[in-house]
Design an enzyme around this catalytic site. Sequence first.
Site, PDB file in Angstrom:
ATOM      1  CD  GLU A 173      63.950 -49.056 151.074  1.00 54.82           C
ATOM      2  OE1 GLU A 173      64.193 -47.904 151.509  1.00 54.82           O
ATOM      3  OE2 GLU A 173      63.434 -49.938 151.771  1.00 54.82           O
ATOM      4  CD  GLU A 354      65.129 -53.286 153.713  1.00 50.67           C
ATOM      5  OE1 GLU A 354      64.528 -52.410 154.380  1.00 50.67           O
ATOM      6  OE2 GLU A 354      66.165 -53.057 153.071  1.00 50.67           O
TER       7      GLU A 354
END
Length: 447
Positions: A173, A354
């Site tokens: 991320e 995720e």
Amino acid sequence: MSMPTPQRPPLRFPPGFGWGAATSAYQIEGAAKEDGRGESVWDTFSRTPGRTRNGDTGDVATDHYHRYNEDLDLMRDLGLRSYRFSIAWPRIQADGTGAPNQRGLDFYRRLIDGLHERGIAPMATLFHWDLPQALQDAGGWESRDTAHRFADYADIVFRALGDRVPVWLTINEPKTVVQNGYLSGHHAPGRQDPDAAYLVAHHLHLAHGLAVRALRATGGPGRIGPAFNLHPCYPADDSPEAAAATRLYDGYENRLYLDPVFTGHYPQDVLADLGPDSRLARGIADGDLEVISSPVDLLAVQYYTPIYVTAGGGTVGRWPTSQAPWQQIYPEGMYDVLTRVTRDYGPVPITVTENGLPTPDTLGADGSVDDPGRIAFLRDHLAAAHRALTAGVPLESFHAWSLLDNFEWDEGYDQRWGLVYVDYATQRRIPKTSAHWYRRVIADNAL
């Protein structure tokens, strides 16, 4: 006489689908000062008064460093086929440079061997936000040199562990580092500097590309790709102004990360919006985008929430939120994200690394933890992922976030995201109702 409700057929996933769960080093390991581990930006940030809820830190977290065998057994009992974890850079190089710390490498070798012994495929993330503090002191991700230090670290890890890890993820991320670390400042390193933020994005991309090349240079068999949290952006109304604002918002949320890796270019609308004198524009050196767009083997997608953009470029809520106020629960967004990547960037293999939510979990009098909200969330998002599969998306695996309740960054220990409840006072692990549900899904390979 009432007719019985017809049972819908199960949604079957492809043979060999990689059912998994995910964690990250700083959120679970603890042992912050043991076996040669250096300080990270998150050690510094979380120990700074006022930065985290209740002043919580990852000093102990869920003590996974000492309890990893117990956690490996939990994974085996869940039936996991894949486990996505991260390697703490400060365990490998205390100050981010120089010779590796063998004790740190040995810990991950034991973890990886334990996964193989239990028939679970390791998926290792090289960077999940815990930059060595010494590198931050030298400029952090604002410094181009940090990308090269990352490549050196990646090379060490590949050569030590590459024979045992089938899938590597480079940077987790980068958008969150940019937005939370350098725009809002509520993540480490706690800055609020928009011009620095997008130079940071470039150096994170460069680090990714250099790591891809480092793996190729070892000749190892592992596959590699980035891990992006992608947020589908929708106009909040039908006006042309909202459509235009949404397009630019999507540029900052998604294309700023996808385009350089998969097309070798930054999105022109974002560059124009930042301006020709932005630190990002001035920071792009000859050859950088060729490095950044080095071919990858897969893309890790993390999906949590949609974004609805107004004509003025702001955002509004449209769906119920979880305990995390920023998270709107919208399973359809999973389908939209996965199909969009395949449509816009071609059939790159995808892993969901995720997907999950926090729920108000408490230990019942009978010793169980009931979390029906998590079951509903995962079921609906897996159904959307299955629909994307049937639409032709090359989805290989799915990892629930998270395996364990853990340190949730600036939220400390207040939010519980795990399939497994952790009693932090005793470190006892208790599989929640969702863990038992997920075990059945994995065993059936179907919803």
